[in-house]
Motif scaffolding. Structure first.
Motif, PDB file in Angstrom:
ATOM      1  N   ALA A   3       0.886  -1.381  -0.052  1.00  6.72           N
ATOM      2  CA  ALA A   3      -0.067   0.013   0.094  1.00  6.72           C
ATOM      3  C   ALA A   3       0.925   1.121   0.025  1.00  6.72           C
ATOM      4  O   ALA A   3       2.153   1.251   0.419  1.00  6.72           O
ATOM      5  CB  ALA A   3      -0.853   0.107   1.301  1.00  6.72           C
ATOM      6  N   ALA A   4       0.251   2.303  -0.507  1.00  5.16           N
ATOM      7  CA  ALA A   4       1.072   3.688  -0.529  1.00  5.16           C
ATOM      8  C   ALA A   4       1.773   4.162   0.937  1.00  5.16           C
ATOM      9  O   ALA A   4       1.103   3.764   1.796  1.00  5.16           O
ATOM     10  CB  ALA A   4       0.159   4.528  -1.010  1.00  5.16           C
ATOM     11  N   GLY A   5       2.955   4.441   0.642  1.00  5.97           N
ATOM     12  CA  GLY A   5       3.769   4.800   2.152  1.00  5.97           C
ATOM     13  C   GLY A   5       4.551   3.820   2.563  1.00  5.97           C
ATOM     14  O   GLY A   5       5.452   4.143   3.358  1.00  5.97           O
ATOM     15  N   GLU A   6       4.503   2.547   1.892  1.00  3.58           N
ATOM     16  CA  GLU A   6       5.503   1.684   2.451  1.00  3.58           C
ATOM     17  C   GLU A   6       6.511   1.529   1.409  1.00  3.58           C
ATOM     18  O   GLU A   6       6.565   2.013   0.211  1.00  3.58           O
ATOM     19  CB  GLU A   6       4.747   0.032   2.259  1.00  3.58           C
ATOM     20  N   THR A   7       7.636   1.377   1.857  1.00  3.27           N
ATOM     21  CA  THR A   7       8.863   1.143   1.064  1.00  3.27           C
ATOM     22  C   THR A   7       9.311  -0.035   0.648  1.00  3.27           C
ATOM     23  O   THR A   7       9.021  -1.051   1.023  1.00  3.27           O
ATOM     24  CB  THR A   7      10.108   1.835   1.864  1.00  3.27           C
ATOM     25  N   THR A   8       9.782  -0.111  -0.820  1.00  6.01           N
ATOM     26  CA  THR A   8      10.350  -1.406  -1.457  1.00  6.01           C
ATOM     27  C   THR A   8      11.594  -1.113  -1.886  1.00  6.01           C
ATOM     28  O   THR A   8      12.131   0.154  -2.378  1.00  6.01           O
ATOM     29  CB  THR A   8       9.132  -1.774  -2.438  1.00  6.01           C
ATOM     30  N   ALA A   9      12.178  -2.134  -2.458  1.00  2.00           N
ATOM     31  CA  ALA A   9      13.624  -1.973  -3.100  1.00  2.00           C
ATOM     32  C   ALA A   9      13.441  -1.238  -4.593  1.00  2.00           C
ATOM     33  O   ALA A   9      12.301  -1.399  -5.170  1.00  2.00           O
ATOM     34  CB  ALA A   9      14.262  -3.217  -3.186  1.00  2.00           C
ATOM     35  N   GLY A  10      14.133  -0.548  -4.984  1.00  2.00           N
ATOM     36  CA  GLY A  10      14.174  -0.135  -6.289  1.00  2.00           C
ATOM     37  C   GLY A  10      14.289   1.402  -6.268  1.00  2.00           C
ATOM     38  O   GLY A  10      14.621   2.063  -5.014  1.00  2.00           O
ATOM     39  N   ARG A  11      13.933   1.995  -7.166  1.00  2.00           N
ATOM     40  CA  ARG A  11      13.879   3.618  -7.414  1.00  2.00           C
ATOM     41  C   ARG A  11      12.877   4.271  -6.545  1.00  2.00           C
ATOM     42  O   ARG A  11      11.833   3.534  -6.169  1.00  2.00           O
ATOM     43  CB  ARG A  11      13.684   4.202  -8.601  1.00  2.00           C
ATOM     44  N   PRO A  12      13.338   5.221  -5.907  1.00  2.00           N
ATOM     45  CA  PRO A  12      12.382   5.839  -5.003  1.00  2.00           C
ATOM     46  C   PRO A  12      10.893   6.162  -5.632  1.00  2.00           C
ATOM     47  O   PRO A  12      10.800   6.594  -6.870  1.00  2.00           O
ATOM     48  CB  PRO A  12      12.991   7.363  -4.677  1.00  2.00           C
ATOM     49  N   ARG A  13       9.804   6.259  -4.883  1.00  2.00           N
ATOM     50  CA  ARG A  13       8.564   6.253  -5.296  1.00  2.00           C
ATOM     51  C   ARG A  13       8.048   7.941  -5.422  1.00  2.00           C
ATOM     52  O   ARG A  13       8.659   8.312  -4.573  1.00  2.00           O
ATOM     53  CB  ARG A  13       7.310   5.659  -4.187  1.00  2.00           C
ATOM     54  N   ASP A  14       7.581   8.275  -6.615  1.00  2.00           N
ATOM     55  CA  ASP A  14       6.957   9.698  -6.603  1.00  2.00           C
ATOM     56  C   ASP A  14       5.884  10.005  -5.841  1.00  2.00           C
ATOM     57  O   ASP A  14       4.939   9.630  -5.957  1.00  2.00           O
ATOM     58  CB  ASP A  14       7.021   9.900  -7.989  1.00  2.00           C
ATOM     59  N   SER A  15       6.229  10.759  -4.819  1.00  2.00           N
ATOM     60  CA  SER A  15       5.112  11.181  -3.875  1.00  2.00           C
ATOM     61  C   SER A  15       4.029  11.812  -4.604  1.00  2.00           C
ATOM     62  O   SER A  15       2.819  11.944  -4.131  1.00  2.00           O
ATOM     63  CB  SER A  15       5.332  11.615  -2.484  1.00  2.00           C
ATOM     64  N   ARG A  16       4.225  12.679  -5.587  1.00  2.00           N
ATOM     65  CA  ARG A  16       3.364  13.399  -6.383  1.00  2.00           C
ATOM     66  C   ARG A  16       2.419  12.477  -6.999  1.00  2.00           C
ATOM     67  O   ARG A  16       0.965  13.019  -7.011  1.00  2.00           O
ATOM     68  CB  ARG A  16       4.208  14.166  -7.550  1.00  2.00           C
ATOM     69  N   ILE A  17       2.815  11.371  -7.659  1.00  2.66           N
ATOM     70  CA  ILE A  17       1.752  10.374  -8.030  1.00  2.66           C
ATOM     71  C   ILE A  17       0.684  10.010  -7.059  1.00  2.66           C
ATOM     72  O   ILE A  17      -0.368  10.073  -7.203  1.00  2.66           O
ATOM     73  CB  ILE A  17       2.429   9.295  -8.622  1.00  2.66           C
ATOM     74  N   ASP A  18       1.435   9.621  -5.767  1.00  5.30           N
ATOM     75  CA  ASP A  18       0.243   9.267  -4.601  1.00  5.30           C
ATOM     76  C   ASP A  18      -0.644  10.438  -4.375  1.00  5.30           C
ATOM     77  O   ASP A  18      -1.729  10.124  -4.300  1.00  5.30           O
ATOM     78  CB  ASP A  18       1.158   9.123  -3.380  1.00  5.30           C
ATOM     79  N   THR A  19      -0.278  11.428  -4.159  1.00 13.75           N
ATOM     80  CA  THR A  19      -0.997  12.567  -4.038  1.00 13.75           C
ATOM     81  C   THR A  19      -1.947  12.779  -4.999  1.00 13.75           C
ATOM     82  O   THR A  19      -3.432  12.927  -4.712  1.00 13.75           O
ATOM     83  CB  THR A  19      -0.180  13.942  -3.706  1.00 13.75           C
ATOM     84  N   ALA A  20      -1.597  12.912  -6.391  1.00 12.87           N
ATOM     85  CA  ALA A  20      -2.707  12.984  -7.479  1.00 12.87           C
ATOM     86  C   ALA A  20      -3.528  11.923  -7.368  1.00 12.87           C
ATOM     87  O   ALA A  20      -4.824  12.180  -7.774  1.00 12.87           O
ATOM     88  CB  ALA A  20      -1.863  13.270  -8.517  1.00 12.87           C
ATOM     89  N   VAL A  21      -3.257  10.932  -7.171  1.00 11.85           N
ATOM     90  CA  VAL A  21      -4.129   9.633  -7.359  1.00 11.85           C
ATOM     91  C   VAL A  21      -5.174   9.747  -6.333  1.00 11.85           C
ATOM     92  O   VAL A  21      -6.345   9.379  -6.572  1.00 11.85           O
ATOM     93  CB  VAL A  21      -3.359   8.343  -7.339  1.00 11.85           C
ATOM     94  N   LEU A  22      -4.600   9.910  -4.888  1.00  7.96           N
ATOM     95  CA  LEU A  22      -5.598  10.065  -3.773  1.00  7.96           C
ATOM     96  C   LEU A  22      -6.609  11.111  -4.056  1.00  7.96           C
ATOM     97  O   LEU A  22      -7.862  11.069  -3.824  1.00  7.96           O
ATOM     98  CB  LEU A  22      -4.960  10.141  -2.505  1.00  7.96           C
ATOM     99  N   ALA A  23      -6.157  12.329  -4.645  1.00 10.49           N
ATOM    100  CA  ALA A  23      -7.060  13.479  -4.810  1.00 10.49           C
ATOM    101  C   ALA A  23      -8.080  13.030  -5.951  1.00 10.49           C
ATOM    102  O   ALA A  23      -9.368  13.398  -5.882  1.00 10.49           O
ATOM    103  CB  ALA A  23      -6.243  14.494  -5.458  1.00 10.49           C
ATOM    104  N   ALA A  24      -7.470  12.549  -7.169  1.00 19.62           N
ATOM    105  CA  ALA A  24      -8.417  11.982  -8.032  1.00 19.62           C
ATOM    106  C   ALA A  24      -9.409  11.000  -7.725  1.00 19.62           C
ATOM    107  O   ALA A  24     -10.644  11.274  -7.986  1.00 19.62           O
ATOM    108  CB  ALA A  24      -7.645  11.415  -9.131  1.00 19.62           C
TER     109      ALA A  24
END
Length: 195
Positions: A3-24
């Motif tokens: 779920a959003a907010g959890e970290t995984t290996a690999g490139r950093p997650r773009d929090s702007r996408i998280d914000t835009a998706v939840l707003a949408a």
């Protein structure tokens, strides 16, 4: 999947996408409701892709839960001078704000139906809510009671559960306008009297 907010290996997650998706998701829930909400529509409104959404939230229920119960809205900002009455009033006010949100009101029955049909999902999302609310309120109620010079007799989790349930029922019976200042003051007094 995480779920959003959890970290995984690999490139950093773009929090702007998280914000835009939840707003949408919130906007679409208010417009079309839970049943007609699709991840395709959410992704389009957020100007991202369905795979990007699915990497963050594995199901519609996950995204809706995070959209209508975002972590930052589950608790009120801390106040080191608050009394126990202030803390209980904050819980009631916060419940009223969450339940008054059109997106939440259009989402709740569908979300509850999906949770009832999938016990693992229900356990996962309930654990998320409990960990945020119980941990935060427990410490705050204890500190406020100490400042008041009293012994804490209220169960913070029970206060949150009763406040949310009563708030939801009032909104169903009287609409969001039923959650006015007078109602919130009476609910706060009733919860405090229960301790």
């Amino acid at each position: 999947m995480t779920a959003a907010g959890e970290t995984t290996a690999g490139r950093p997650r773009d929090s702007r996408i998280d914000t835009a998706v939840l707003a949408a998701a919130r906007e679409l829930l208010a417009d079309v409701g839970y049943a007609d909400l699709t991840l395709t529509a959410v992704a389009a409104r957020a100007q991202t892709s369905v795979p990007a959404v699915r990497r963050r939230w594995p199901s519609k229920a996950h995204i809706v839960h995070h959209a209508v119960f975002p972590t930052e809205r589950l608790t009120v900002p801390p106040d080191e001078n608050s009394t126990l009455a202030d803390e209980v009033a904050g819980v009631v006010d916060n419940c009223a704000a969450v339940v008054s949100d059109p997106a939440m009101r259009r989402a709740i029955t569908g979300l509850l139906s999906d949770l009832a049909a999938d016990k693992d999902l229900e356990r996962e999302l309930s654990t998320r809510m409990n960990s945020v609310v119980s941990g935060d309120l427990g410490a705050r109620f204890v500190a406020a009671a100490r400042r008041d010079g009293t012994t804490l007799r209220l169960d913070p989790s029970m206060v949150a559960e009763v406040a949310f349930g009563a708030t939801l029922m009032t909104a169903v019976m009287h609409g969001a306008e039923g959650l006015d200042a007078r109602w919130r003051a009476q609910m706060t007094a009733m919860l405090l009297a229960g301790g």
